[in-house]
Design a protein around this motif. Structure first.
Motif, PDB file in Angstrom:
ATOM      1  N   LYS A  23      67.655  36.690 110.434  1.00 20.00           N
ATOM      2  CA  LYS A  23      66.737  37.465 109.604  1.00 20.00           C
ATOM      3  C   LYS A  23      65.566  36.586 109.202  1.00 20.00           C
ATOM      4  CE  LYS A  23      69.328  36.723 105.303  1.00 20.00           C
ATOM      5  NZ  LYS A  23      70.010  37.389 104.201  1.00 20.00           N
ATOM      6  N   ASN A  24      64.573  37.176 108.593  1.00 21.64           N
ATOM      7  CA  ASN A  24      63.411  36.412 108.135  1.00 21.64           C
ATOM      8  C   ASN A  24      63.820  35.441 107.043  1.00 21.64           C
ATOM      9  OD1 ASN A  24      61.515  37.614 109.848  1.00 21.64           O
ATOM     10  ND2 ASN A  24      61.283  39.344 108.469  1.00 21.64           N
ATOM     11  N   THR A  25      63.224  34.254 107.085  1.00 22.47           N
ATOM     12  CA  THR A  25      63.478  33.263 106.049  1.00 22.47           C
ATOM     13  C   THR A  25      62.611  33.579 104.841  1.00 22.47           C
ATOM     14  OG1 THR A  25      61.771  31.759 106.836  1.00 22.47           O
ATOM     15  CG2 THR A  25      63.980  31.479 107.772  1.00 22.47           C
ATOM     16  N   TYR A  26      62.848  32.868 103.781  1.00 20.38           N
ATOM     17  CA  TYR A  26      62.075  33.056 102.562  1.00 20.38           C
ATOM     18  C   TYR A  26      60.850  32.159 102.545  1.00 20.38           C
ATOM     19  CZ  TYR A  26      66.566  35.109 101.504  1.00 20.38           C
ATOM     20  OH  TYR A  26      67.707  35.853 101.574  1.00 20.38           O
ATOM     21  N   THR A  27      60.634  31.442 103.630  1.00 20.15           N
ATOM     22  CA  THR A  27      59.498  30.524 103.729  1.00 20.15           C
ATOM     23  C   THR A  27      58.658  30.912 104.939  1.00 20.15           C
ATOM     24  OG1 THR A  27      60.682  28.966 105.145  1.00 20.15           O
ATOM     25  CG2 THR A  27      60.932  28.672 102.765  1.00 20.15           C
ATOM     26  N   SER A  28      57.782  30.027 105.351  1.00 21.27           N
ATOM     27  CA  SER A  28      56.901  30.288 106.493  1.00 21.27           C
ATOM     28  C   SER A  28      57.575  29.983 107.832  1.00 21.27           C
ATOM     29  CB  SER A  28      55.634  29.443 106.353  1.00 21.27           C
ATOM     30  OG  SER A  28      55.972  28.072 106.348  1.00 21.27           O
ATOM     31  N   LYS A  31      61.903  33.465 111.444  1.00 19.88           N
ATOM     32  CA  LYS A  31      63.299  33.873 111.457  1.00 19.88           C
ATOM     33  C   LYS A  31      64.214  32.665 111.338  1.00 19.88           C
ATOM     34  CE  LYS A  31      62.666  38.133 114.022  1.00 19.88           C
ATOM     35  NZ  LYS A  31      62.547  38.911 112.831  1.00 19.88           N
ATOM     36  N   PHE A  34      71.496  32.913 109.172  1.00 20.10           N
ATOM     37  CA  PHE A  34      72.117  32.920 107.857  1.00 20.10           C
ATOM     38  C   PHE A  34      73.602  33.249 107.975  1.00 20.10           C
ATOM     39  CE2 PHE A  34      67.687  33.363 107.110  1.00 20.10           C
ATOM     40  CZ  PHE A  34      67.441  32.804 105.871  1.00 20.10           C
ATOM     41  N   GLU A 122      73.560  31.853 102.769  1.00 17.98           N
ATOM     42  CA  GLU A 122      72.827  30.590 102.905  1.00 17.98           C
ATOM     43  C   GLU A 122      72.288  30.444 104.328  1.00 17.98           C
ATOM     44  OE1 GLU A 122      73.739  25.801 102.494  1.00 17.98           O
ATOM     45  OE2 GLU A 122      75.212  27.228 101.768  1.00 17.98           O
ATOM     46  N   GLU A 123      71.086  29.876 104.439  1.00 15.63           N
ATOM     47  CA  GLU A 123      70.536  29.613 105.769  1.00 15.63           C
ATOM     48  C   GLU A 123      71.287  28.447 106.405  1.00 15.63           C
ATOM     49  OE1 GLU A 123      66.399  28.919 108.255  1.00 15.63           O
ATOM     50  OE2 GLU A 123      66.315  28.777 106.068  1.00 15.63           O
TER      51      GLU A 123
END
Length: 169
Positions: A23-28, A31, A34, A122-123
């Protein structure tokens, strides 16, 4: 659509494994992979075989026709040969304080193993320096600026293991 020189194919379907999700990360970073359940230290997260999950096999002299996104999903498997791969193990992002590591059976087969306990949500990350095999086919190691946000961030990542600070070797 992917444009591999003269070959065009639809956007990739990401190959997933039980216990993880892409899924998309919370940063730049785009993907990432997780945990969709808890993992214990030493537990195998992914077993992979790049020759089974590849989209396309490429020679080094054909890499220049790839888009930047495609280049981010190319893995070296030996003998001047690379594979374009969108399997989950190729979507794992770097951290200077990773939650997992790669254990190789060969350049194209291996496992991603939890370095410590990983909590659901968690990633999952690896240290690219410790899992890089591209230097086997290059006289010039690659260097990337790092912005992993870890308190242990080294500010750069290199494919040359011996350029990694001693405590991390």
């Amino acid at each position: 659509w992917l444009s591999l020189g003269k070959t065009t194919m639809p956007n990739p379907t990401y190959i997933n494994y039980p216990g993880i999700e892409i899924k998309n990360t919370y940063t730049s970073k785009g993907k990432g992979v997780f945990a969709s359940r808890n993992f214990h230290k030493g537990e195998v997260i992914i077993i992979y075989d790049l020759l089974r999950t590849k989209i396309k096999t490429l020679r080094q002299d054909t890499l220049s026709v790839l888009t930047q996104e495609e280049k981010e999903h190319v893995r070296y498997i030996g003998n001047n040969t690379y594979v374009l791969d969108y399997a989950a193990e190729n979507m794992i992002n770097h951290s200077c304080d990773p939650s997992a590591y790669s254990a190789y059976r060969s350049l194209s087969k291996g496992k991603i193993i939890a370095k410590r306990a990983i909590q659901k949500g968690e990633e999952i990350t690896v240290d690219y320096t410790l899992s890089s095999v591209s230097e086997f086919n290059s006289s010039t190691p690659w260097i990337l600026q790092c912005d992993c946000k870890s308190p242990k961030c080294r500010k750069y990542v290199t494919s040359d293991f011996f350029q990694t600070p001693i405590p991390y070797q």
